[in-house]
Design an enzyme around this catalytic site. Sequence first.
Site, PDB file in Angstrom:
ATOM      1  N   ALA A 110     -25.057  88.330-105.002  1.00  0.00           N
ATOM      2  CA  ALA A 110     -24.062  88.634-103.965  1.00  0.00           C
ATOM      3  C   ALA A 110     -24.244  90.091-103.547  1.00  0.00           C
ATOM      4  CB  ALA A 110     -22.652  88.430-104.505  1.00  0.00           C
ATOM      5  N   LYS A 111     -23.625  90.475-102.480  1.00  0.00           N
ATOM      6  CA  LYS A 111     -23.566  91.886-102.081  1.00  0.00           C
ATOM      7  C   LYS A 111     -22.398  92.047-101.151  1.00  0.00           C
ATOM      8  CE  LYS A 111     -26.524  95.355-102.520  1.00  0.00           C
ATOM      9  NZ  LYS A 111     -27.258  95.464-103.780  1.00  0.00           N
TER      10      LYS A 111
END
Length: 418
Positions: A110-111
Amino acid sequence: MNKEKQCICQDTQRHFLFRAFDSLGLEDAHRELLLASFRETRFSIPVILRRDGRDVLRTFQGFRVQHNHARGPFKGGLRYHPEVNQGEVRALAQLMTWKTALIDIPFGGAKGGITIDPAELDKTELEVLTKRFIQKMEPLLGVHQDIPAPDMGTNAQVMAWILEEYSKSHGYTPGIVTGKPVELGGSRGREEATGFGIACITRKVISGMSLPLDEARIVIQGFGNVGSHAALALARMGGRIIALSDVHGAIHSAAGIDVEAARAHQAETGRLQGLPGVDALSNEEMLELPCHILIPAALEAVINCDNAGAIQARVIVEAANMPVTHQADEELRQRNIVVVPDILANAGGVLASYYEWVQNLQEFPWEHESVLRRLEQHLLRVYGEVSHHAGENETDLRTAAYELAIGRVNKAIQLRGF
Ligand code: GLU
Protein backbone atom coordinates in the site's frame (compact mmCIF):
# COMPACT_ATOMS: atom_id res chain seq x y z
CA MET A 1 6.28 15.17 -9.44
CA ASN A 2 5.25 16.98 -12.60
CA LYS A 3 2.95 15.29 -15.10
CA GLU A 4 5.78 14.30 -17.45
CA LYS A 5 7.79 12.72 -14.65
CA GLN A 6 4.72 10.93 -13.35
CA CYS A 7 4.18 9.35 -16.78
CA ILE A 8 7.86 8.36 -16.95
CA CYS A 9 7.59 6.57 -13.57
CA GLN A 10 4.39 4.76 -14.47
CA ASP A 11 5.85 3.72 -17.83
CA THR A 12 9.02 2.58 -16.14
CA GLN A 13 7.15 0.49 -13.62
CA ARG A 14 4.98 -1.09 -16.32
CA HIS A 15 7.99 -1.82 -18.46
CA PHE A 16 9.87 -3.60 -15.66
CA LEU A 17 6.77 -5.57 -14.70
CA PHE A 18 5.93 -6.60 -18.22
CA ARG A 19 9.46 -7.84 -18.80
CA ALA A 20 8.99 -10.17 -15.84
CA PHE A 21 5.38 -11.06 -16.82
CA ASP A 22 6.68 -12.09 -20.25
CA SER A 23 9.46 -14.26 -18.92
CA LEU A 24 7.05 -15.87 -16.43
CA GLY A 25 4.63 -16.49 -19.33
CA LEU A 26 1.68 -14.99 -17.42
CA GLU A 27 -1.66 -14.80 -19.20
CA ASP A 28 -3.25 -11.39 -19.76
CA ALA A 29 -6.04 -12.06 -17.23
CA HIS A 30 -3.51 -12.76 -14.48
CA ARG A 31 -1.46 -9.71 -15.42
CA GLU A 32 -4.58 -7.59 -15.10
CA LEU A 33 -5.36 -9.02 -11.69
CA LEU A 34 -1.80 -8.46 -10.44
CA LEU A 35 -1.81 -4.86 -11.64
CA ALA A 36 -5.22 -3.89 -10.22
CA SER A 37 -5.42 -2.00 -6.92
CA PHE A 38 -7.61 -3.64 -4.29
CA ARG A 39 -8.91 -0.21 -3.24
CA GLU A 40 -7.99 3.42 -3.94
CA THR A 41 -9.29 6.05 -1.56
CA ARG A 42 -9.08 9.80 -1.82
CA PHE A 43 -9.74 12.10 1.13
CA SER A 44 -10.38 15.83 1.53
CA ILE A 45 -8.69 17.14 4.64
CA PRO A 46 -9.83 20.65 5.63
CA VAL A 47 -7.57 22.50 8.06
CA ILE A 48 -7.68 26.08 9.34
CA LEU A 49 -4.24 27.68 9.24
CA ARG A 50 -3.30 30.94 10.92
CA ARG A 51 -1.67 33.17 8.29
CA ASP A 52 -0.77 36.89 8.76
CA GLY A 53 -3.05 37.09 11.80
CA ARG A 54 -6.05 35.62 9.92
CA ASP A 55 -7.64 32.17 9.87
CA VAL A 56 -7.35 30.65 6.40
CA LEU A 57 -9.24 27.49 5.43
CA ARG A 58 -7.21 25.10 3.27
CA THR A 59 -8.45 21.76 1.96
CA PHE A 60 -5.67 19.26 1.30
CA GLN A 61 -5.92 16.09 -0.79
CA GLY A 62 -4.94 12.80 0.83
CA PHE A 63 -4.68 9.31 -0.68
CA ARG A 64 -4.37 5.69 0.39
CA VAL A 65 -3.94 3.07 -2.29
CA GLN A 66 -4.15 -0.53 -1.09
CA HIS A 67 -2.72 -2.56 -3.90
CA ASN A 68 -2.66 -6.21 -2.86
CA HIS A 69 -3.06 -8.19 0.37
CA ALA A 70 -2.81 -11.77 -0.84
CA ARG A 71 0.26 -12.40 1.36
CA GLY A 72 -0.72 -10.38 4.45
CA PRO A 73 -2.01 -6.98 5.61
CA PHE A 74 -1.45 -3.95 3.41
CA LYS A 75 1.84 -2.25 4.26
CA GLY A 76 3.46 0.95 3.10
CA GLY A 77 4.42 4.50 3.94
CA LEU A 78 2.67 7.85 3.95
CA ARG A 79 4.34 10.56 1.88
CA TYR A 80 3.90 14.30 2.45
CA HIS A 81 5.13 16.06 -0.68
CA PRO A 82 3.78 18.80 -3.00
CA GLU A 83 3.76 16.44 -5.99
CA VAL A 84 1.87 13.53 -4.39
CA ASN A 85 -1.01 12.39 -6.61
CA GLN A 86 -3.10 9.28 -7.06
CA GLY A 87 -1.09 7.91 -9.99
CA GLU A 88 2.21 8.19 -8.15
CA VAL A 89 0.75 6.66 -4.99
CA ARG A 90 -0.69 3.79 -7.05
CA ALA A 91 2.69 3.02 -8.63
CA LEU A 92 4.42 3.18 -5.24
CA ALA A 93 1.75 0.95 -3.63
CA GLN A 94 2.43 -1.70 -6.28
CA LEU A 95 6.13 -1.41 -5.64
CA MET A 96 5.46 -2.22 -1.96
CA THR A 97 3.61 -5.43 -2.95
CA TRP A 98 6.66 -6.62 -4.91
CA LYS A 99 9.08 -5.47 -2.20
CA THR A 100 7.35 -7.28 0.67
CA ALA A 101 6.98 -10.42 -1.49
CA LEU A 102 10.61 -10.33 -2.58
CA ILE A 103 11.91 -10.19 0.98
CA ASP A 104 9.24 -12.73 1.91
CA ILE A 105 7.57 -11.00 4.83
CA PRO A 106 3.84 -11.56 5.48
CA PHE A 107 2.60 -8.24 4.12
CA GLY A 108 0.98 -6.89 0.99
CA GLY A 109 1.50 -3.45 -0.52
CA ALA A 110 0.00 0.00 0.00
CA LYS A 111 1.04 3.64 -0.09
CA GLY A 112 -0.57 6.92 0.87
CA GLY A 113 0.14 10.55 1.20
CA ILE A 114 -0.98 14.15 1.23
CA THR A 115 -0.26 16.70 -1.49
CA ILE A 116 1.55 19.21 0.67
CA ASP A 117 4.94 20.74 1.31
CA PRO A 118 5.31 19.91 5.02
CA ALA A 119 7.70 22.85 5.44
CA GLU A 120 4.69 25.19 4.87
CA LEU A 121 3.09 24.05 8.15
CA ASP A 122 4.26 24.47 11.71
CA LYS A 123 4.36 21.50 14.05
CA THR A 124 0.89 22.05 15.52
CA GLU A 125 -0.69 22.41 12.07
CA LEU A 126 1.04 19.25 10.90
CA GLU A 127 -0.32 17.41 13.93
CA VAL A 128 -3.88 18.60 13.21
CA LEU A 129 -3.56 17.67 9.53
CA THR A 130 -2.17 14.21 10.31
CA LYS A 131 -4.80 13.41 12.93
CA ARG A 132 -7.63 14.55 10.65
CA PHE A 133 -6.21 12.41 7.84
CA ILE A 134 -6.15 9.39 10.16
CA GLN A 135 -9.72 10.09 11.39
CA LYS A 136 -10.82 9.67 7.78
CA MET A 137 -8.55 6.72 7.00
CA GLU A 138 -9.29 4.88 10.24
CA PRO A 139 -11.86 2.42 8.79
CA LEU A 140 -9.20 1.17 6.36
CA LEU A 141 -6.53 0.62 9.02
CA GLY A 142 -5.93 -2.26 11.41
CA VAL A 143 -3.04 -4.28 12.85
CA HIS A 144 -4.04 -7.14 10.54
CA GLN A 145 -5.51 -4.92 7.84
CA ASP A 146 -3.32 -1.95 6.86
CA ILE A 147 -0.24 -0.61 8.65
CA PRO A 148 1.23 2.76 7.58
CA ALA A 149 4.87 3.85 8.04
CA PRO A 150 7.11 6.84 7.24
CA ASP A 151 8.05 7.83 3.72
CA MET A 152 9.26 11.06 2.08
CA GLY A 153 8.27 14.08 4.23
CA THR A 154 7.05 12.07 7.24
CA ASN A 155 8.95 10.79 10.27
CA ALA A 156 8.67 9.14 13.69
CA GLN A 157 6.78 12.13 15.12
CA VAL A 158 4.09 11.86 12.43
CA MET A 159 3.82 8.12 13.23
CA ALA A 160 3.36 8.97 16.93
CA TRP A 161 0.36 11.19 16.02
CA ILE A 162 -1.09 8.35 13.96
CA LEU A 163 -0.74 5.99 16.92
CA GLU A 164 -2.44 8.51 19.19
CA GLU A 165 -5.35 9.16 16.82
CA TYR A 166 -5.99 5.47 16.15
CA SER A 167 -5.67 4.54 19.83
CA LYS A 168 -8.43 7.03 20.78
CA SER A 169 -11.06 4.66 19.42
CA HIS A 170 -9.22 1.32 19.67
CA GLY A 171 -7.18 1.54 22.87
CA TYR A 172 -3.38 1.61 22.86
CA THR A 173 -2.43 -0.13 19.60
CA PRO A 174 1.28 0.29 18.78
CA GLY A 175 1.15 -2.32 15.96
CA ILE A 176 -1.10 -0.04 13.89
CA VAL A 177 1.88 1.92 12.56
CA THR A 178 5.64 1.33 12.20
CA GLY A 179 8.56 3.74 12.27
CA LYS A 180 7.32 5.12 15.62
CA PRO A 181 9.59 6.68 18.24
CA VAL A 182 11.26 3.96 20.34
CA GLU A 183 9.52 5.45 23.42
CA LEU A 184 6.15 4.47 21.91
CA GLY A 185 6.98 0.95 20.81
CA GLY A 186 9.14 1.82 17.79
CA SER A 187 11.91 -0.61 16.95
CA ARG A 188 15.48 0.17 17.78
CA GLY A 189 17.36 0.45 14.48
CA ARG A 190 14.25 1.35 12.39
CA GLU A 191 15.46 4.91 11.77
CA GLU A 192 18.74 3.84 10.14
CA ALA A 193 17.44 0.53 8.73
CA THR A 194 17.00 1.57 5.08
CA GLY A 195 20.42 3.25 4.87
CA PHE A 196 22.09 0.44 6.78
CA GLY A 197 20.53 -2.13 4.43
CA ILE A 198 21.80 -0.16 1.41
CA ALA A 199 25.31 -0.27 2.89
CA CYS A 200 25.18 -4.04 3.59
CA ILE A 201 23.98 -4.82 0.06
CA THR A 202 26.53 -2.46 -1.52
CA ARG A 203 29.37 -4.15 0.35
CA LYS A 204 28.13 -7.56 -0.74
CA VAL A 205 27.72 -6.60 -4.41
CA ILE A 206 31.20 -5.19 -4.75
CA SER A 207 32.78 -8.08 -2.86
CA GLY A 208 31.60 -10.22 -5.78
CA MET A 209 33.50 -7.89 -8.12
CA SER A 210 36.76 -8.19 -6.19
CA LEU A 211 36.57 -4.52 -5.30
CA PRO A 212 37.43 -3.97 -1.62
CA LEU A 213 35.14 -1.39 -0.02
CA ASP A 214 38.05 0.76 1.13
CA GLU A 215 39.21 1.13 -2.47
CA ALA A 216 35.77 2.00 -3.85
CA ARG A 217 34.82 5.62 -4.60
CA ILE A 218 31.19 6.17 -3.62
CA VAL A 219 28.77 8.93 -4.69
CA ILE A 220 25.45 9.40 -2.86
CA GLN A 221 22.68 11.64 -4.18
CA GLY A 222 20.33 12.78 -1.41
CA PHE A 223 21.16 13.30 2.24
CA GLY A 224 17.80 12.74 3.91
CA ASN A 225 17.10 9.84 6.27
CA VAL A 226 18.09 7.16 3.73
CA GLY A 227 21.09 8.84 2.06
CA SER A 228 22.65 10.10 5.28
CA HIS A 229 22.36 6.74 7.05
CA ALA A 230 23.71 4.90 3.99
CA ALA A 231 26.67 7.31 3.93
CA LEU A 232 27.33 6.91 7.65
CA ALA A 233 27.12 3.11 7.51
CA LEU A 234 29.34 2.86 4.43
CA ALA A 235 31.90 5.23 5.98
CA ARG A 236 31.90 3.09 9.16
CA MET A 237 32.49 -0.01 7.01
CA GLY A 238 35.58 1.75 5.56
CA GLY A 239 34.08 3.15 2.33
CA ARG A 240 35.28 6.43 0.80
CA ILE A 241 32.37 8.79 0.07
CA ILE A 242 33.70 11.22 -2.53
CA ALA A 243 30.46 13.14 -3.17
CA LEU A 244 27.17 13.89 -1.43
CA SER A 245 24.23 16.11 -2.26
CA ASP A 246 21.03 17.64 -0.93
CA VAL A 247 18.38 19.80 -2.63
CA HIS A 248 20.70 22.82 -2.58
CA GLY A 249 23.59 21.15 -4.45
CA ALA A 250 26.46 18.71 -4.16
CA ILE A 251 29.87 18.57 -2.49
CA HIS A 252 32.93 16.67 -3.67
CA SER A 253 36.30 15.67 -2.28
CA ALA A 254 38.55 13.15 -4.06
CA ALA A 255 40.15 12.32 -0.72
CA GLY A 256 36.76 11.45 0.83
CA ILE A 257 34.19 13.42 2.83
CA ASP A 258 33.95 13.23 6.61
CA VAL A 259 30.27 12.16 6.75
CA GLU A 260 29.81 12.99 10.46
CA ALA A 261 31.14 16.51 9.80
CA ALA A 262 28.82 16.83 6.78
CA ARG A 263 25.85 15.87 8.96
CA ALA A 264 26.80 18.36 11.63
CA HIS A 265 27.28 21.07 9.00
CA GLN A 266 23.88 20.33 7.43
CA ALA A 267 22.17 20.35 10.82
CA GLU A 268 23.75 23.72 11.61
CA THR A 269 23.37 25.55 8.28
CA GLY A 270 20.54 23.63 6.57
CA ARG A 271 22.77 22.62 3.63
CA LEU A 272 25.82 20.54 2.74
CA GLN A 273 27.56 23.15 0.61
CA GLY A 274 29.93 25.31 2.58
CA LEU A 275 31.48 22.37 4.43
CA PRO A 276 35.19 23.29 4.76
CA GLY A 277 37.65 21.42 2.52
CA VAL A 278 35.24 20.29 -0.22
CA ASP A 279 34.35 21.59 -3.71
CA ALA A 280 30.81 22.53 -4.68
CA LEU A 281 29.13 21.17 -7.81
CA SER A 282 25.63 20.72 -9.15
CA ASN A 283 23.51 17.62 -8.52
CA GLU A 284 23.64 16.83 -12.26
CA GLU A 285 27.44 17.08 -12.41
CA MET A 286 27.71 14.85 -9.38
CA LEU A 287 25.81 11.98 -11.02
CA GLU A 288 28.39 11.93 -13.83
CA LEU A 289 31.51 11.86 -11.64
CA PRO A 290 33.95 8.98 -12.19
CA CYS A 291 33.24 6.58 -9.32
CA HIS A 292 32.69 2.89 -8.59
CA ILE A 293 29.34 3.07 -6.81
CA LEU A 294 26.51 5.52 -7.37
CA ILE A 295 23.65 5.57 -4.87
CA PRO A 296 20.64 7.67 -5.92
CA ALA A 297 18.82 8.25 -2.62
CA ALA A 298 16.57 11.16 -3.51
CA LEU A 299 13.92 11.36 -6.21
CA GLU A 300 12.42 9.28 -9.00
CA ALA A 301 13.78 9.27 -12.59
CA VAL A 302 17.07 11.06 -11.84
CA ILE A 303 18.96 8.67 -14.11
CA ASN A 304 17.24 8.93 -17.47
CA CYS A 305 17.84 9.15 -21.23
CA ASP A 306 19.60 12.50 -20.82
CA ASN A 307 22.39 11.32 -18.55
CA ALA A 308 22.55 7.49 -18.70
CA GLY A 309 25.31 7.64 -21.32
CA ALA A 310 27.42 9.85 -19.06
CA ILE A 311 27.20 7.70 -15.91
CA GLN A 312 30.66 6.41 -15.01
CA ALA A 313 29.84 4.15 -12.04
CA ARG A 314 30.27 0.36 -12.17
CA VAL A 315 27.36 -0.25 -9.80
CA ILE A 316 24.17 1.70 -9.13
CA VAL A 317 22.33 0.90 -5.91
CA GLU A 318 18.76 2.24 -6.01
CA ALA A 319 18.19 3.68 -2.54
CA ALA A 320 15.28 5.84 -3.77
CA ASN A 321 12.16 4.28 -5.27
CA MET A 322 12.30 4.27 -9.10
CA PRO A 323 15.39 6.49 -9.59
CA VAL A 324 16.31 4.90 -12.97
CA THR A 325 13.93 5.09 -15.96
CA HIS A 326 13.47 1.99 -18.07
CA GLN A 327 15.25 3.50 -21.09
CA ALA A 328 18.22 4.39 -18.88
CA ASP A 329 18.11 0.91 -17.34
CA GLU A 330 18.44 -0.61 -20.81
CA GLU A 331 21.37 1.61 -21.70
CA LEU A 332 23.13 0.86 -18.40
CA ARG A 333 22.63 -2.85 -19.00
CA GLN A 334 24.23 -2.61 -22.42
CA ARG A 335 27.17 -0.82 -20.82
CA ASN A 336 27.47 -3.63 -18.23
CA ILE A 337 26.70 -1.32 -15.32
CA VAL A 338 25.12 -3.38 -12.55
CA VAL A 339 21.88 -1.93 -11.15
CA VAL A 340 20.64 -3.20 -7.77
CA PRO A 341 16.88 -2.53 -7.99
CA ASP A 342 14.92 -0.52 -5.44
CA ILE A 343 12.70 -3.42 -4.33
CA LEU A 344 15.84 -5.18 -3.13
CA ALA A 345 18.21 -2.33 -2.27
CA ASN A 346 15.92 -0.23 -0.08
CA ALA A 347 13.91 -3.08 1.45
CA GLY A 348 15.71 -2.67 4.80
CA GLY A 349 13.10 -0.05 5.78
CA VAL A 350 10.04 -2.23 5.46
CA LEU A 351 11.97 -5.21 6.82
CA ALA A 352 12.66 -3.28 10.03
CA SER A 353 9.00 -2.24 9.99
CA TYR A 354 8.10 -5.91 9.97
CA TYR A 355 10.41 -6.50 12.97
CA GLU A 356 8.74 -3.57 14.70
CA TRP A 357 5.26 -5.01 14.09
CA VAL A 358 6.39 -8.43 15.39
CA GLN A 359 7.82 -6.81 18.54
CA ASN A 360 4.54 -4.91 19.04
CA LEU A 361 2.44 -8.07 18.64
CA GLN A 362 4.69 -9.94 21.05
CA GLU A 363 5.05 -6.95 23.37
CA PHE A 364 8.74 -7.82 23.54
CA PRO A 365 11.31 -5.26 22.31
CA TRP A 366 14.57 -6.42 20.74
CA GLU A 367 18.07 -5.04 21.27
CA HIS A 368 19.49 -2.65 18.67
CA GLU A 369 22.28 -5.05 17.72
CA SER A 370 19.93 -7.94 17.22
CA VAL A 371 17.67 -5.88 14.89
CA LEU A 372 20.62 -4.88 12.70
CA ARG A 373 22.18 -8.35 12.70
CA ARG A 374 18.92 -10.00 11.63
CA LEU A 375 18.33 -7.31 9.05
CA GLU A 376 21.75 -7.80 7.47
CA GLN A 377 21.41 -11.60 7.40
CA HIS A 378 17.93 -11.41 5.93
CA LEU A 379 18.82 -8.90 3.20
CA LEU A 380 21.98 -10.79 2.20
CA ARG A 381 19.98 -13.99 1.96
CA VAL A 382 17.49 -12.28 -0.36
CA TYR A 383 20.35 -10.76 -2.38
CA GLY A 384 21.81 -14.27 -2.72
CA GLU A 385 18.46 -15.62 -3.98
CA VAL A 386 18.09 -12.81 -6.50
CA SER A 387 21.62 -13.09 -7.87
CA HIS A 388 21.32 -16.88 -8.05
CA HIS A 389 18.02 -16.59 -9.94
CA ALA A 390 19.54 -13.95 -12.26
CA GLY A 391 22.54 -16.21 -12.95
CA GLU A 392 20.40 -19.29 -13.63
CA ASN A 393 18.10 -17.41 -15.99
CA GLU A 394 20.80 -15.24 -17.56
CA THR A 395 18.95 -12.09 -16.67
CA ASP A 396 19.58 -8.89 -14.74
CA LEU A 397 18.98 -8.40 -11.01
CA ARG A 398 15.84 -6.33 -11.51
CA THR A 399 14.09 -8.85 -13.73
CA ALA A 400 15.13 -11.64 -11.37
CA ALA A 401 13.78 -9.74 -8.35
CA TYR A 402 10.47 -9.02 -10.09
CA GLU A 403 10.13 -12.62 -11.24
CA LEU A 404 10.59 -13.94 -7.70
CA ALA A 405 8.23 -11.36 -6.20
CA ILE A 406 5.48 -11.68 -8.81
CA GLY A 407 5.69 -15.47 -8.66
CA ARG A 408 5.04 -15.39 -4.89
CA VAL A 409 2.11 -12.96 -5.09
CA ASN A 410 0.57 -14.90 -7.96
CA LYS A 411 0.92 -18.16 -6.07
CA ALA A 412 -0.76 -16.68 -2.96
CA ILE A 413 -3.68 -15.43 -5.07
CA GLN A 414 -4.10 -18.85 -6.72
CA LEU A 415 -3.97 -20.66 -3.37
CA ARG A 416 -6.53 -18.39 -1.74
CA GLY A 417 -8.90 -18.30 -4.70
CA PHE A 418 -10.86 -15.20 -5.55
N1 GLU B 1 8.34 3.95 2.97
C1 GLU B 1 9.23 2.83 3.04
C2 GLU B 1 9.31 2.11 1.70
O1 GLU B 1 9.02 2.68 0.67
C3 GLU B 1 8.90 1.92 4.21
C4 GLU B 1 7.52 1.35 4.19
C5 GLU B 1 7.16 0.58 5.47
O2 GLU B 1 8.01 0.45 6.34
O3 GLU B 1 6.03 0.12 5.54
O4 GLU B 1 9.74 0.99 1.62
